[in-house]
Design a protein around this motif. Structure first.
Motif, PDB file in Angstrom:
ATOM      1  N   ARG A  21       0.816  -1.213   0.000  1.00  0.00           N
ATOM      2  CA  ARG A  21       0.000   0.000   0.000  1.00  0.00           C
ATOM      3  C   ARG A  21       0.850   1.264   0.000  1.00  0.00           C
ATOM      4  O   ARG A  21       0.618   2.173  -0.770  1.00  0.00           O
ATOM      5  CB  ARG A  21      -0.911   0.008   1.231  1.00  0.00           C
ATOM      6  N   ALA A  22       1.819   1.308   0.898  1.00  0.00           N
ATOM      7  CA  ALA A  22       2.650   2.507   1.015  1.00  0.00           C
ATOM      8  C   ALA A  22       4.134   2.177   1.026  1.00  0.00           C
ATOM      9  O   ALA A  22       4.961   3.079   1.075  1.00  0.00           O
ATOM     10  CB  ALA A  22       2.274   3.274   2.284  1.00  0.00           C
ATOM     11  N   GLN A  23       4.465   0.892   0.976  1.00  0.00           N
ATOM     12  CA  GLN A  23       5.863   0.472   1.046  1.00  0.00           C
ATOM     13  C   GLN A  23       6.177  -0.574  -0.015  1.00  0.00           C
ATOM     14  O   GLN A  23       5.278  -1.185  -0.586  1.00  0.00           O
ATOM     15  CB  GLN A  23       6.173  -0.102   2.435  1.00  0.00           C
ATOM     16  N   THR A  24       7.457  -0.753  -0.251  1.00  0.00           N
ATOM     17  CA  THR A  24       7.931  -1.781  -1.175  1.00  0.00           C
ATOM     18  C   THR A  24       8.965  -2.640  -0.474  1.00  0.00           C
ATOM     19  O   THR A  24       9.905  -2.118   0.132  1.00  0.00           O
ATOM     20  CB  THR A  24       8.553  -1.151  -2.437  1.00  0.00           C
ATOM     21  N   SER A  25       8.782  -3.950  -0.559  1.00  0.00           N
ATOM     22  CA  SER A  25       9.737  -4.894   0.033  1.00  0.00           C
ATOM     23  C   SER A  25      10.644  -5.444  -1.063  1.00  0.00           C
ATOM     24  O   SER A  25      10.170  -5.828  -2.134  1.00  0.00           O
ATOM     25  CB  SER A  25       8.999  -6.048   0.712  1.00  0.00           C
ATOM     26  N   VAL A  26      11.936  -5.463  -0.778  1.00  0.00           N
ATOM     27  CA  VAL A  26      12.923  -6.014  -1.719  1.00  0.00           C
ATOM     28  C   VAL A  26      13.672  -7.130  -0.992  1.00  0.00           C
ATOM     29  O   VAL A  26      14.231  -6.926   0.083  1.00  0.00           O
ATOM     30  CB  VAL A  26      13.914  -4.942  -2.201  1.00  0.00           C
ATOM     31  N   TYR A  27      13.654  -8.304  -1.593  1.00  0.00           N
ATOM     32  CA  TYR A  27      14.281  -9.481  -0.998  1.00  0.00           C
ATOM     33  C   TYR A  27      15.351  -9.997  -1.960  1.00  0.00           C
ATOM     34  O   TYR A  27      15.071 -10.262  -3.135  1.00  0.00           O
ATOM     35  CB  TYR A  27      13.211 -10.541  -0.758  1.00  0.00           C
ATOM     36  N   ILE A  28      16.570 -10.137  -1.447  1.00  0.00           N
ATOM     37  CA  ILE A  28      17.706 -10.572  -2.263  1.00  0.00           C
ATOM     38  C   ILE A  28      18.100 -11.999  -1.881  1.00  0.00           C
ATOM     39  O   ILE A  28      18.213 -12.310  -0.692  1.00  0.00           O
ATOM     40  CB  ILE A  28      18.928  -9.661  -2.065  1.00  0.00           C
ATOM     41  N   GLN A  29      18.307 -12.836  -2.885  1.00  0.00           N
ATOM     42  CA  GLN A  29      18.863 -14.171  -2.663  1.00  0.00           C
ATOM     43  C   GLN A  29      20.096 -14.333  -3.554  1.00  0.00           C
ATOM     44  O   GLN A  29      20.020 -14.152  -4.763  1.00  0.00           O
ATOM     45  CB  GLN A  29      17.855 -15.269  -2.995  1.00  0.00           C
ATOM     46  N   GLU A  30      21.221 -14.640  -2.926  1.00  0.00           N
ATOM     47  CA  GLU A  30      22.454 -14.918  -3.657  1.00  0.00           C
ATOM     48  C   GLU A  30      22.713 -16.422  -3.606  1.00  0.00           C
ATOM     49  O   GLU A  30      22.844 -16.998  -2.524  1.00  0.00           O
ATOM     50  CB  GLU A  30      23.629 -14.170  -3.033  1.00  0.00           C
ATOM     51  N   CYS A  31      22.761 -17.055  -4.760  1.00  0.00           N
ATOM     52  CA  CYS A  31      22.929 -18.505  -4.852  1.00  0.00           C
ATOM     53  C   CYS A  31      24.283 -18.839  -5.471  1.00  0.00           C
ATOM     54  O   CYS A  31      24.543 -18.500  -6.639  1.00  0.00           O
ATOM     55  CB  CYS A  31      21.809 -19.118  -5.687  1.00  0.00           C
ATOM     56  N   ALA A  32      25.129 -19.482  -4.708  1.00  0.00           N
ATOM     57  CA  ALA A  32      26.437 -19.916  -5.211  1.00  0.00           C
ATOM     58  C   ALA A  32      26.279 -21.230  -5.958  1.00  0.00           C
ATOM     59  O   ALA A  32      25.260 -21.917  -5.858  1.00  0.00           O
ATOM     60  CB  ALA A  32      27.417 -20.064  -4.053  1.00  0.00           C
ATOM     61  N   ASN A  33      27.294 -21.581  -6.724  1.00  0.00           N
ATOM     62  CA  ASN A  33      27.223 -22.794  -7.533  1.00  0.00           C
ATOM     63  C   ASN A  33      27.143 -24.057  -6.684  1.00  0.00           C
ATOM     64  O   ASN A  33      26.604 -25.072  -7.123  1.00  0.00           O
ATOM     65  CB  ASN A  33      28.446 -22.883  -8.452  1.00  0.00           C
ATOM     66  N   LYS A  34      27.672 -24.005  -5.492  1.00  0.00           N
ATOM     67  CA  LYS A  34      27.632 -25.172  -4.626  1.00  0.00           C
ATOM     68  C   LYS A  34      26.309 -25.288  -3.875  1.00  0.00           C
ATOM     69  O   LYS A  34      26.121 -26.178  -3.064  1.00  0.00           O
ATOM     70  CB  LYS A  34      28.788 -25.122  -3.626  1.00  0.00           C
ATOM     71  N   GLY A  35      25.395 -24.348  -4.153  1.00  0.00           N
ATOM     72  CA  GLY A  35      24.070 -24.442  -3.562  1.00  0.00           C
ATOM     73  C   GLY A  35      23.837 -23.591  -2.338  1.00  0.00           C
ATOM     74  O   GLY A  35      22.717 -23.506  -1.843  1.00  0.00           O
ATOM     75  N   SER A  36      24.846 -22.957  -1.822  1.00  0.00           N
ATOM     76  CA  SER A  36      24.668 -22.110  -0.647  1.00  0.00           C
ATOM     77  C   SER A  36      23.898 -20.846  -1.018  1.00  0.00           C
ATOM     78  O   SER A  36      24.034 -20.317  -2.124  1.00  0.00           O
ATOM     79  CB  SER A  36      26.021 -21.750  -0.031  1.00  0.00           C
ATOM     80  N   ILE A  37      23.084 -20.354  -0.079  1.00  0.00           N
ATOM     81  CA  ILE A  37      22.236 -19.188  -0.335  1.00  0.00           C
ATOM     82  C   ILE A  37      22.424 -18.157   0.769  1.00  0.00           C
ATOM     83  O   ILE A  37      22.405 -18.488   1.951  1.00  0.00           O
ATOM     84  CB  ILE A  37      20.751 -19.593  -0.410  1.00  0.00           C
ATOM     85  N   VAL A  38      22.610 -16.919   0.364  1.00  0.00           N
ATOM     86  CA  VAL A  38      22.678 -15.796   1.298  1.00  0.00           C
ATOM     87  C   VAL A  38      21.484 -14.900   1.012  1.00  0.00           C
ATOM     88  O   VAL A  38      21.228 -14.528  -0.141  1.00  0.00           O
ATOM     89  CB  VAL A  38      23.987 -15.001   1.137  1.00  0.00           C
ATOM     90  N   SER A  39      20.722 -14.553   2.046  1.00  0.00           N
ATOM     91  CA  SER A  39      19.509 -13.763   1.860  1.00  0.00           C
ATOM     92  C   SER A  39      19.578 -12.454   2.636  1.00  0.00           C
ATOM     93  O   SER A  39      20.177 -12.397   3.709  1.00  0.00           O
ATOM     94  CB  SER A  39      18.282 -14.558   2.313  1.00  0.00           C
ATOM     95  N   GLU A  40      18.943 -11.438   2.086  1.00  0.00           N
ATOM     96  CA  GLU A  40      18.843 -10.151   2.770  1.00  0.00           C
ATOM     97  C   GLU A  40      17.612  -9.426   2.246  1.00  0.00           C
ATOM     98  O   GLU A  40      17.272  -9.530   1.058  1.00  0.00           O
ATOM     99  CB  GLU A  40      20.098  -9.310   2.533  1.00  0.00           C
ATOM    100  N   SER A  41      16.951  -8.701   3.116  1.00  0.00           N
ATOM    101  CA  SER A  41      15.748  -7.984   2.701  1.00  0.00           C
ATOM    102  C   SER A  41      15.704  -6.598   3.323  1.00  0.00           C
ATOM    103  O   SER A  41      16.336  -6.347   4.353  1.00  0.00           O
ATOM    104  CB  SER A  41      14.494  -8.766   3.089  1.00  0.00           C
ATOM    105  N   GLN A  42      14.940  -5.727   2.683  1.00  0.00           N
ATOM    106  CA  GLN A  42      14.779  -4.360   3.191  1.00  0.00           C
ATOM    107  C   GLN A  42      13.461  -3.801   2.675  1.00  0.00           C
ATOM    108  O   GLN A  42      13.013  -4.136   1.573  1.00  0.00           O
ATOM    109  CB  GLN A  42      15.952  -3.478   2.749  1.00  0.00           C
TER     110      GLN A  42
END
Length: 339
Positions: A21-42
């Motif tokens: 309604r008044a905000q926007t959520s941005v969610y980041i996922q970084e996926c390495a080739n070995k399958g590991s995932i790093v996530s961050e949101s704001q």
């Protein structure tokens, strides 16, 4: 061969955007080739991209050439149709100014071309790779139930409701509803129902005047002396202070009731819109209606238990609620597109 080598050197970055309604959520996922995932949101206080959001996205996309930006479709003029045959679609709506796509050659989802162009223009600084329909998200989230049952499926967002009826993977009916722009007739019906509910609530909680004794029955009334016999105004001052305290308490109670009423009204609005959508499904001869007893809710906003209660008590539905992280689900859809 060269592209595969580059993929081994860099990780993939998934940028997922949900506009509220008044905000926007941005969610980041970084996926390495070995399958590991790093996530961050704001979360950002804007419904379009601004400099802070741009900087946040750039801080991740600049690290790899393999980044993918996805957004959940925010068009009001979108929906889904129980056919994938173009000549049959005109029976349900005019798609002249819309773009549509088929889902597994079974049913179609569509959205407004002007709205798509506007969205792409707003995000042209970062680019958009995928624009996902809420109906595709709903079908993916409930694929275990859609493939094997007859039920209503509901996606709840801040501004929108996406209602769909599936029978063993076959789409029977769908409607996308903007909660802030319902038509006048629908709004009138909702207001009448809400007024009746609020009147009942007031009657239930109001003081029963019949339980208050008549003034003649109050003991000690005749024992009061004349006003002229009072030595001072101390009693009057005390009475005034008591009145002020009572007014403060009343204001606090009213504020609490108003806050509760806001939540009540929003859940009741959702219930009324769902009820109207299902009534349309049953009554509109264009749709292959079936009597439905179950509803599965993908809750993306954290609705209260009132919505579940309304659907159970007023529509006699079996209600099943699953919490859904919209940004995370969009990321899953983007990954599936790349396979």
């Amino acid at each position: 061969m060269l592209s595969k080598l580059f993929e081994l050197l860099y990780h993939k970055v998934f940028v997922n955007i949900v506009v509220g309604r008044a905000q926007t959520s941005v969610y980041i996922q970084e996926c390495a080739n070995k399958g590991s995932i790093v996530s961050e949101s704001q979360t950002f206080d804007t419904t379009t991209i601004n400099s802070k959001m741009h900087e946040f996205i750039d801080s991740f996309t600049s690290e790899s050439p393999f980044f993918y930006i996805s957004i959940l479709d925010t068009s009001e003029d979108q929906g889904a149709l129980p056919t994938c045959v173009s000549r049959d679609m005109s029976k349900f709506c005019d798609l002249e100014s819309s773009k549509y796509m088929c889902y597994k050659n079974s049913w179609a989802y569509y959205t407004s071309k002007p709205d798509l162009n506007e969205l792409e223009k707003n995000y042209q600084e970062v680019g958009v790779d995928f624009i996902f329909s809420p109906f595709v998200l709903l079908a993916n989230f409930f694929k275990d139930k859609i493939n094997s049952s007859l039920a209503i499926f509901l996606l709840v967002e801040n501004n929108y409701l996406s209602v769909a009826v599936f029978n063993n993977s076959e789409l029977l009916y769908a409607q996308h509803i903007n909660m802030e722009h319902t038509d006048e007739h629908e709004q009138l019906v909702m207001e009448e129902d809400r007024n009746e509910a609020e009147i009942d609530l007031e009657l239930d909680t109001a003081i029963n005047l019949e339980e208050i004794d008549a003034l003649d029955d109050v003991e000690g009334v005749d024992d009061f002396g004349d006003i002229e016999d009072l030595d001072s105004f101390d009693d009057i001052d005390e009475f005034a202070e008591e009145e002020e305290q009572e007014e403060e308490i009343q204001e606090e109670v009213i504020t609490s009731i108003e806050e509760d009423a806001a939540g009540f009204n929003e859940d009741y609005q959702r219930y009324s819109l769902i009820q109207s959508a299902i009534n349309r499904f049953y009554k509109d001869e264009r749709y292959k209606s079936e009597f439905v007893q179950d509803i599965y809710i993908a809750d993306g906003v954290g609705v209260s238990g009132d919505l579940k209660r309304y659907l159970e008590e007023e529509m006699f539905l079996n209600v099943f609620v699953r919490h859904l992280d919209l940004c995370s689900e969009i990321s899953e859809l983007a990954k599936a597109e790349l396979k």
